[in-house]
Design an enzyme around this catalytic site. Structure first.
Site, mmCIF file in Angstrom:
data_model
loop_
_atom_site.group_PDB
_atom_site.id
_atom_site.type_symbol
_atom_site.label_atom_id
_atom_site.label_comp_id
_atom_site.label_asym_id
_atom_site.label_seq_id
_atom_site.Cartn_x
_atom_site.Cartn_y
_atom_site.Cartn_z
ATOM 1 N N LYS A 1 -6.649 -21.620 -19.896
ATOM 2 C CA LYS A 1 -5.995 -20.332 -18.952
ATOM 3 C C LYS A 1 -6.102 -18.973 -19.385
ATOM 4 O O LYS A 1 -6.478 -18.210 -18.796
ATOM 5 C CB LYS A 1 -4.284 -20.923 -18.833
ATOM 6 C CG LYS A 1 -3.565 -19.746 -18.279
ATOM 7 C CD LYS A 1 -3.614 -19.741 -16.889
ATOM 8 C CE LYS A 1 -2.603 -18.624 -16.410
ATOM 9 N NZ LYS A 1 -2.526 -18.423 -14.953
ATOM 10 N N LYS B 1 0.940 -10.102 -19.657
ATOM 11 C CA LYS B 1 1.375 -11.266 -20.491
ATOM 12 C C LYS B 1 0.251 -12.066 -20.974
ATOM 13 O O LYS B 1 0.053 -12.529 -22.178
ATOM 14 C CB LYS B 1 2.358 -11.884 -19.622
ATOM 15 C CG LYS B 1 2.904 -13.280 -20.293
ATOM 16 C CD LYS B 1 3.743 -14.164 -19.529
ATOM 17 C CE LYS B 1 3.750 -15.753 -20.008
ATOM 18 N NZ LYS B 1 4.480 -16.710 -19.349
HETATM 19 P P1 NAD Z 1 10.120 -16.621 -12.764
HETATM 20 O O1 NAD Z 1 10.551 -15.772 -13.506
HETATM 21 O O2 NAD Z 1 10.139 -16.421 -11.232
HETATM 22 O O3 NAD Z 1 10.829 -18.046 -12.673
HETATM 23 C C1 NAD Z 1 11.252 -18.873 -14.044
HETATM 24 C C2 NAD Z 1 12.466 -19.567 -13.587
HETATM 25 O O4 NAD Z 1 12.961 -19.905 -15.122
HETATM 26 C C3 NAD Z 1 13.595 -18.555 -13.306
HETATM 27 O O5 NAD Z 1 14.257 -18.810 -11.863
HETATM 28 C C4 NAD Z 1 14.676 -18.621 -14.458
HETATM 29 O O6 NAD Z 1 16.095 -18.587 -13.907
HETATM 30 C C5 NAD Z 1 14.175 -20.012 -14.918
HETATM 31 N N1 NAD Z 1 15.044 -20.240 -16.285
HETATM 32 C C6 NAD Z 1 14.723 -19.440 -17.310
HETATM 33 N N2 NAD Z 1 15.284 -20.071 -18.437
HETATM 34 C C7 NAD Z 1 15.653 -21.230 -17.965
HETATM 35 C C8 NAD Z 1 16.384 -22.250 -18.691
HETATM 36 N N3 NAD Z 1 16.887 -22.280 -19.912
HETATM 37 N N4 NAD Z 1 16.812 -23.322 -17.914
HETATM 38 C C9 NAD Z 1 16.328 -23.336 -16.558
HETATM 39 N N5 NAD Z 1 15.913 -22.517 -15.854
HETATM 40 C C10 NAD Z 1 15.279 -21.326 -16.696
HETATM 41 O O7 NAD Z 1 8.337 -16.799 -13.045
HETATM 42 P P2 NAD Z 1 7.421 -17.445 -12.307
HETATM 43 O O8 NAD Z 1 6.709 -16.282 -11.585
HETATM 44 O O9 NAD Z 1 7.712 -18.497 -11.326
HETATM 45 O O10 NAD Z 1 6.440 -17.842 -13.342
HETATM 46 C C11 NAD Z 1 6.690 -19.019 -14.141
HETATM 47 C C12 NAD Z 1 5.520 -19.596 -15.150
HETATM 48 O O11 NAD Z 1 4.343 -19.519 -14.395
HETATM 49 C C13 NAD Z 1 5.124 -18.209 -16.228
HETATM 50 O O12 NAD Z 1 5.003 -18.862 -17.381
HETATM 51 C C14 NAD Z 1 4.142 -17.648 -15.630
HETATM 52 O O13 NAD Z 1 3.302 -17.004 -16.648
HETATM 53 C C15 NAD Z 1 3.426 -18.518 -14.942
HETATM 54 N N6 NAD Z 1 2.395 -18.185 -13.852
HETATM 55 C C16 NAD Z 1 3.102 -17.305 -12.861
HETATM 56 C C17 NAD Z 1 2.103 -17.041 -11.795
HETATM 57 C C18 NAD Z 1 2.703 -15.956 -10.605
HETATM 58 O O14 NAD Z 1 1.993 -15.645 -9.917
HETATM 59 N N7 NAD Z 1 4.001 -15.755 -10.553
HETATM 60 C C19 NAD Z 1 0.883 -17.242 -11.634
HETATM 61 C C20 NAD Z 1 0.305 -18.333 -12.513
HETATM 62 C C21 NAD Z 1 1.165 -18.829 -13.707
#
Ligand code: NAD
Length: 291
Positions: free
Chosen positions: A168, A243
């Site tokens: 990744k 990130k």
């Molecule tokens: P986001 O911040 O929208 O979602 C993360 C969720 O995790 C939030 O709803 C938060 O409340 C929850 N959370 C945090 N701590 C928690 C805990 N202790 N217990 C339960 N829930 C908890 O982030 P996202 O955009 O959905 O991204 C998630 C992951 O995917 C990240 O690692 C990001 O790098 C990766 N990612 C994101 C994208 C994108 O386009 N958004 C693309 C590829 C990968």
């Protein structure tokens, strides 16, 4: 199958909904009440406690913001609380070292675990068209594959534990550097008096062709429709690219890899985020190269 899904944010919300659509029974957990309401509307059973969400599940999927949170949730609330024999899948993007150490701790607690980060943004998460790159043993991969297949168009075994995260960040380091190279090239082409559509027509069929140009062109009105045509809204946020580049730089240091282009890309994205542009699509970095 009964599956727990932890982290129902921009990505996890759609992924959990796709597990429900595929016929799984999903115990969904998040800290956010809004995220839980959306998950309930999509057919999930909702929980505010990770431990309670573990009741009777055969698989646990997580989609969390960073490695620190992943390590803490797995160590405190999943190991010893998920039923024996459950398969654990972390789909978050985190550092290779944490991915390996959490998987080792899972094995010590008696669980198969994979790191399975994704390529594809929110639209792919909602549409079930993500690409998963998976690190783990052959046995763990075989168990994880049929769950991941409900949420994506491709599930690829990258190698041993941590290999999914390695693939990744290598991919996204190349993407960050190639996007900046594409942006600076279009800015220079314009300054040299070239018509940008004409330059696109030439370069997209010549040796400069690359994904950042032909699938994600950073110039409005040139090439396919992209976030550039929508004032750089939507798409893949610059803050998330930073990130991933930061994780790539940590990994490069760890293994002594010489990555001058990746390092420069990380610096330029850091400057752009510091200028308050972290919410724009990552192709918006062309704005910083125009002056
Ligand atoms: P986001 O911040 O929208 O979602 C993360 C969720 O995790 C939030 O709803 C938060 O409340 C929850 N959370 C945090 N701590 C928690 C805990 N202790 N217990 C339960 N829930 C908890 O982030 P996202 O955009 O959905 O991204 C998630 C992951 O995917 C990240 O690692 C990001 O790098 C990766 N990612 C994101 C994208 C994108 O386009 N958004 C693309 C590829 C990968």
């Amino acid at each position: 199958m009964k599956v727990a899904f932890i982290g129902l944010g921009n990505m996890g919300g759609g992924m959990a909904a796709n597990l429900v659509k595929a016929g799984h029974s999903v115990n969904a957990c998040d800290l956010s009440a809004d995220a839980l309401t959306r998950a309930r509307d999509k057919g999930c059973a909702v929980f505010t406690s990770v431990r309670e969400a573990m009741d009777g599940v055969e698989a646990v999927v997580s989609m969390l913001p960073n490695g620190q949170i992943v390590a803490s949730v797995f160590e405190n609330d999943i190991f010893g609380h998920a039923p024996a024999g459950a398969i654990l899948l972390d789909c978050s993007t985190i550092d290779v070292g944490t991915a390996r150490s959490v998987t080792a701790a899972a094995a010590a607690a008696g669980y198969d675990m994979v790191d399975a980060p994704v390529s594809g943004g929110i639209a792919a998460a909602n549409g079930g068209t993500l690409t998963f790159m998976v690190g783990g043993t052959d046995t763990a991969f075989a168990r994880a594959e049929r769950i991941l297949a409900c949420m994506g168009k491709a599930v690829i075994h990258a190698g041993a534990s941590g290999a999914g995260q390695a693939a990744k960040i290598c991919n996204n380091m190349l993407l960050g550097a190639s996007m900046i190279a594409t942006c600076e090239t279009f800015v220079m082409a314009e300054k040299l008096g070239l018509d940008l559509q004409t330059f696109y027509d030439i370069s997209s069929q010549a040796s400069g062709q690359n994904w950042s140009m032909t699938s994600y062109c950073p110039v409005p009105g040139v090439g396919p429709t992209t976030p550039a045509d929508n004032d750089y809204q939507g798409g893949f946020a610059t803050a998330l690219m930073l990130k991933d580049l930061t994780l790539a730089m940590e990994a490069a240091n760890l293994v002594g890899a010489d990555v001058p282009m990746g390092m420069r890309a990380a610096e330029l994205y850091e400057n752009f985020v510091s200028a308050g542009k972290g919410g724009l699509d990552f192709s918006a970095i062309i704005q910083s190269l125009k002056n």
